[in-house]
Design a protein around this motif. Structure first.
Motif, PDB file in Angstrom:
ATOM      1  N   SER A 274       8.492  -4.385  -5.616  1.00  0.00           N
ATOM      2  CA  SER A 274       8.990  -4.129  -6.784  1.00  0.00           C
ATOM      3  C   SER A 274       8.096  -4.543  -7.799  1.00  0.00           C
ATOM      4  O   SER A 274       7.154  -5.530  -7.401  1.00  0.00           O
ATOM      5  N   GLY A 275       8.252  -4.101  -9.045  1.00  0.00           N
ATOM      6  CA  GLY A 275       7.497  -4.451 -10.194  1.00  0.00           C
ATOM      7  C   GLY A 275       8.020  -3.755 -11.316  1.00  0.00           C
ATOM      8  O   GLY A 275       8.929  -3.137 -11.567  1.00  0.00           O
ATOM      9  N   THR A 276       6.799  -3.484 -12.172  1.00  0.00           N
ATOM     10  CA  THR A 276       6.821  -2.447 -13.371  1.00  0.00           C
ATOM     11  C   THR A 276       5.756  -1.565 -13.530  1.00  0.00           C
ATOM     12  O   THR A 276       4.664  -1.815 -12.740  1.00  0.00           O
TER      13      THR A 276
ATOM     14  N   GLN B 147       0.761  -1.111   0.031  1.00  0.00           N
ATOM     15  CA  GLN B 147      -0.039   0.058   0.180  1.00  0.00           C
ATOM     16  C   GLN B 147       0.763   1.174  -0.108  1.00  0.00           C
ATOM     17  O   GLN B 147       0.729   2.126  -0.684  1.00  0.00           O
ATOM     18  N   ILE B 148       1.917   1.152   0.785  1.00  0.00           N
ATOM     19  CA  ILE B 148       2.928   2.326   0.869  1.00  0.00           C
ATOM     20  C   ILE B 148       3.485   2.464  -0.612  1.00  0.00           C
ATOM     21  O   ILE B 148       3.784   3.648  -0.970  1.00  0.00           O
ATOM     22  N   ALA B 149       4.128   1.415  -1.266  1.00  0.00           N
ATOM     23  CA  ALA B 149       4.626   1.503  -2.494  1.00  0.00           C
ATOM     24  C   ALA B 149       3.692   2.300  -3.435  1.00  0.00           C
ATOM     25  O   ALA B 149       4.134   2.949  -4.461  1.00  0.00           O
ATOM     26  N   LEU B 150       2.343   1.542  -3.492  1.00  0.00           N
ATOM     27  CA  LEU B 150       1.538   2.064  -4.318  1.00  0.00           C
ATOM     28  C   LEU B 150       1.248   3.653  -4.147  1.00  0.00           C
ATOM     29  O   LEU B 150       1.292   4.357  -5.154  1.00  0.00           O
ATOM     30  N   ALA B 151       1.173   4.091  -2.887  1.00  0.00           N
ATOM     31  CA  ALA B 151       0.751   5.630  -2.681  1.00  0.00           C
ATOM     32  C   ALA B 151       1.934   6.298  -3.109  1.00  0.00           C
ATOM     33  O   ALA B 151       1.876   7.550  -3.462  1.00  0.00           O
ATOM     34  N   LEU B 152       3.248   5.641  -3.074  1.00  0.00           N
ATOM     35  CA  LEU B 152       4.663   6.566  -3.603  1.00  0.00           C
ATOM     36  C   LEU B 152       4.481   6.660  -5.072  1.00  0.00           C
ATOM     37  O   LEU B 152       4.999   7.492  -5.762  1.00  0.00           O
TER      38      LEU B 152
ATOM     39  N   GLN C  31      12.764   5.865   6.349  1.00  0.00           N
ATOM     40  CA  GLN C  31      13.402   6.169   5.193  1.00  0.00           C
ATOM     41  C   GLN C  31      12.902   5.420   3.866  1.00  0.00           C
ATOM     42  O   GLN C  31      12.315   4.151   4.353  1.00  0.00           O
ATOM     43  N   ILE C  32      12.875   5.946   2.726  1.00  0.00           N
ATOM     44  CA  ILE C  32      12.432   5.215   1.735  1.00  0.00           C
ATOM     45  C   ILE C  32      13.359   5.548   0.752  1.00  0.00           C
ATOM     46  O   ILE C  32      14.075   6.641   0.643  1.00  0.00           O
ATOM     47  N   VAL C  33      13.875   4.138  -0.151  1.00  0.00           N
ATOM     48  CA  VAL C  33      14.816   4.390  -1.272  1.00  0.00           C
ATOM     49  C   VAL C  33      14.364   3.766  -2.277  1.00  0.00           C
ATOM     50  O   VAL C  33      13.564   2.621  -2.609  1.00  0.00           O
ATOM     51  N   SER C  34      14.020   4.683  -3.501  1.00  0.00           N
ATOM     52  CA  SER C  34      13.051   4.247  -4.342  1.00  0.00           C
ATOM     53  C   SER C  34      14.112   4.128  -5.920  1.00  0.00           C
ATOM     54  O   SER C  34      14.756   5.098  -5.876  1.00  0.00           O
TER      55      SER C  34
ATOM     56  N   HIS D 115      10.806   0.034  -4.406  1.00  0.00           N
ATOM     57  CA  HIS D 115      10.671   0.661  -3.212  1.00  0.00           C
ATOM     58  C   HIS D 115      11.251   0.096  -1.739  1.00  0.00           C
ATOM     59  O   HIS D 115      10.577  -1.143  -1.559  1.00  0.00           O
ATOM     60  N   VAL D 116      12.414   0.590  -1.278  1.00  0.00           N
ATOM     61  CA  VAL D 116      12.821  -0.318   0.020  1.00  0.00           C
ATOM     62  C   VAL D 116      12.372   0.922   1.113  1.00  0.00           C
ATOM     63  O   VAL D 116      12.502   1.920   1.081  1.00  0.00           O
ATOM     64  N   ILE D 117      11.520   0.422   2.043  1.00  0.00           N
ATOM     65  CA  ILE D 117      10.928   1.075   2.937  1.00  0.00           C
ATOM     66  C   ILE D 117      11.410   0.551   4.367  1.00  0.00           C
ATOM     67  O   ILE D 117      11.650  -0.567   4.785  1.00  0.00           O
TER      68      ILE D 117
END
Length: 126
Positions: A84-86, A21-26, A113-116, A99-101
Motif C-alpha cells: 500500500s501507499g500513494t 514487485q507485483i504491486a508495482l507491475a499492477l 487472486q488480487i484485490v486492489s 493491493h492484496v495478493i
C-alpha cells in the motif's frame, strides 16, 4: 518513467520484495510475467472484477501510467501479501492504493487472486 519511492521498512524479506514487485507491475511500473498469474486468476478492482491471465494482462497494458508511486507498507504471510501507499498520475492528485495478493500456495510463485483499491485524497496531499 515512473519514480518509485520505497519505505525502508519494505525491504525486510525476499517475499515482501516479491509482493512489492507485483504491486508495482499492477500499477504499470515493471513487468508481470504470465507465469506469475494462475490461468484462472481473478483481479477485483475499482470498476469490477476480471478473470483469467490473458484478461488481466490485457487490462494491465491499458492502464494509465503513474508519475510517482510511494510504497509505504508491504506485508506478507503464508499465502497472502499486501502493498500500500500513494500514487500520482499525470494531471491528477495523489491517490491511496492497496493491493492484496493471494497466492495459490505458500511458495508464493503463482497468483490466484488480487484485490486492489484506489482512493482519492492521498496522504501526501499533492
Amino acid at each position: 518513467m515512473t519514480q518509485v519511492i520505497r519505505s525502508s521498512d519494505c525491504e525486510n524479506s525476499p517475499r515482501n520484495q516479491r509482493v512489492e514487485q507485483i504491486a508495482l507491475a499492477l500499477l504499470g511500473a515493471g513487468d508481470l510475467p504470465d507465469s506469475v498469474l494462475s490461468e484462472g486468476a481473478v483481479w477485483d478492482r475499482n470498476g469490477g472484477a476480471i478473470s483469467g491471465r490473458a484478461a488481466i494482462q490485457t487490462l494491465r497494458a491499458t492502464l494509465p501510467r503513474c508519475e510517482e508511486i510511494r510504497v509505504d507498507q508491504v506485508v506478507s504471510h503464508g499465502k497472502a501479501g499486501t502493498a500500500s501507499g500513494t500514487l500520482r498520475r499525470p494531471g491528477q492528485r495523489d491517490r491511496l492504493f492497496c493491493h492484496v495478493i493471494r497466492f495459490t500456495s505458500t511458495a508464493a510463485s503463482e497468483i490466484a487472486q488480487i484485490v486492489s483499491f484506489e482512493h482519492a485524497g492521498g496522504a501526501h496531499g499533492r
